[in-house]
Design a protein around this motif. Sequence first.
Motif, short mmCIF file in Angstrom:
data_model
loop_
_atom_site.label_atom_id
_atom_site.label_comp_id
_atom_site.label_asym_id
_atom_site.label_seq_id
_atom_site.Cartn_x
_atom_site.Cartn_y
_atom_site.Cartn_z
N GLU A 100 50.13 41.25 -17.72
CA GLU A 100 48.87 40.43 -18.46
C GLU A 100 49.50 39.49 -19.38
O GLU A 100 48.98 38.31 -19.47
CB GLU A 100 48.17 41.63 -19.33
CG GLU A 100 47.20 42.27 -18.35
CD GLU A 100 46.43 43.37 -19.33
OE1 GLU A 100 46.58 43.37 -20.45
OE2 GLU A 100 45.55 44.19 -18.69
N GLU A 101 50.46 40.01 -20.14
CA GLU A 101 51.09 38.77 -21.09
C GLU A 101 51.61 37.47 -20.28
O GLU A 101 51.56 36.37 -20.66
CB GLU A 101 52.45 39.39 -21.70
CG GLU A 101 51.91 40.58 -22.88
CD GLU A 101 52.86 41.26 -23.62
OE1 GLU A 101 52.69 41.65 -24.60
OE2 GLU A 101 54.02 41.46 -22.65
N LEU A 102 52.43 37.80 -19.00
CA LEU A 102 52.53 36.59 -18.36
C LEU A 102 51.73 35.80 -17.65
O LEU A 102 51.73 34.61 -17.69
CB LEU A 102 53.59 37.25 -16.95
CG LEU A 102 55.14 37.95 -17.40
CD1 LEU A 102 55.54 38.61 -16.27
CD2 LEU A 102 55.86 36.72 -17.92
N TYR A 139 50.21 33.80 -20.44
CA TYR A 139 51.42 32.73 -20.67
C TYR A 139 51.21 31.67 -19.85
O TYR A 139 51.48 30.50 -19.87
CB TYR A 139 52.69 33.22 -20.87
CG TYR A 139 53.90 32.11 -21.18
CD1 TYR A 139 54.07 31.50 -22.33
CD2 TYR A 139 54.67 31.78 -19.92
CE1 TYR A 139 54.96 30.95 -22.59
CE2 TYR A 139 55.87 31.09 -20.26
CZ TYR A 139 56.07 30.38 -21.54
OH TYR A 139 56.95 29.60 -21.94
N ALA A 140 50.95 31.99 -18.52
CA ALA A 140 50.95 31.08 -17.64
C ALA A 140 49.68 30.05 -17.70
O ALA A 140 49.69 29.20 -17.40
CB ALA A 140 51.00 31.76 -16.02
N GLU A 141 48.53 30.81 -18.00
CA GLU A 141 47.24 30.06 -18.38
C GLU A 141 47.24 29.19 -19.29
O GLU A 141 46.80 28.04 -19.19
CB GLU A 141 46.12 31.15 -18.57
CG GLU A 141 44.85 30.30 -18.69
CD GLU A 141 44.20 29.84 -17.48
OE1 GLU A 141 43.60 28.77 -17.77
OE2 GLU A 141 44.77 29.89 -16.57
N GLU A 142 48.21 29.53 -20.50
CA GLU A 142 48.16 28.75 -21.66
C GLU A 142 48.94 27.42 -21.15
O GLU A 142 48.63 26.32 -21.37
CB GLU A 142 49.16 29.44 -22.62
CG GLU A 142 48.28 30.26 -23.61
CD GLU A 142 49.05 30.99 -24.70
OE1 GLU A 142 50.34 30.81 -24.57
OE2 GLU A 142 48.40 31.45 -25.60
N ASN A 143 50.12 27.62 -20.35
CA ASN A 143 50.84 26.47 -19.71
C ASN A 143 50.14 25.44 -18.92
O ASN A 143 50.26 24.47 -19.03
CB ASN A 143 52.14 27.01 -19.17
CG ASN A 143 53.11 27.46 -20.29
OD1 ASN A 143 53.50 26.40 -21.10
ND2 ASN A 143 53.67 28.71 -20.13
N ARG A 144 49.27 26.17 -18.09
CA ARG A 144 48.52 25.54 -17.36
C ARG A 144 47.61 24.56 -18.11
O ARG A 144 47.35 23.20 -17.75
CB ARG A 144 47.56 26.50 -16.29
CG ARG A 144 46.83 25.56 -15.31
CD ARG A 144 45.69 26.31 -14.55
NE ARG A 144 44.62 26.76 -15.39
CZ ARG A 144 43.71 25.96 -15.86
NH1 ARG A 144 43.60 24.68 -15.23
NH2 ARG A 144 42.83 26.36 -16.91
N ARG A 145 46.81 25.16 -18.88
CA ARG A 145 46.00 24.24 -19.86
C ARG A 145 46.65 23.24 -20.52
O ARG A 145 46.15 22.14 -20.86
CB ARG A 145 45.07 25.01 -20.84
CG ARG A 145 44.31 26.07 -20.29
CD ARG A 145 43.64 26.87 -21.27
NE ARG A 145 42.49 27.96 -20.52
CZ ARG A 145 41.72 28.38 -21.19
NH1 ARG A 145 41.43 28.42 -22.46
NH2 ARG A 145 41.06 29.25 -20.43
N VAL A 146 48.01 23.15 -21.26
CA VAL A 146 48.91 22.49 -21.69
C VAL A 146 48.88 21.39 -20.61
O VAL A 146 48.90 19.91 -21.07
CB VAL A 146 50.06 22.87 -22.24
CG1 VAL A 146 51.09 21.77 -22.96
CG2 VAL A 146 49.61 23.68 -23.19
N ALA A 147 49.45 21.61 -19.55
CA ALA A 147 49.55 20.66 -18.36
C ALA A 147 48.60 19.82 -18.09
O ALA A 147 48.63 18.52 -17.88
CB ALA A 147 50.16 21.25 -16.92
N VAL A 148 47.42 20.40 -17.97
CA VAL A 148 45.91 19.73 -17.96
C VAL A 148 45.69 18.50 -18.90
O VAL A 148 45.49 17.53 -18.48
CB VAL A 148 45.06 20.74 -17.67
CG1 VAL A 148 43.69 19.91 -17.67
CG2 VAL A 148 45.00 21.39 -16.13
#
Length: 74
Positions: A7-9, A12-21
């Motif tokens: 869940e933590e991973l 973290y992946a979703e946060e990074n995806r949003r930053v990339a967008v």
Amino acid sequence: MSKPTREELNAYAEENRRVAVYQHAKAALAENTAREAAAGITRETPEYQRLNQAVIDAEKQLPKRFRKAAKRGL
């Protein structure tokens, strides 16, 4: 330090995806602005407005802790 949970991973992946967008939207806006300036366009075009709105929308989707950084230029 314990190993992160799935869940933590995923979070973290979703946060990074949003930053990339967000970064992609800002880059597209900058490229469009440069193209329009080179063409002598000095007013806001529909394309500029669309890309600017995409940046605004992407910023709203950023995790709260990244929003201040985005205002300063992330």
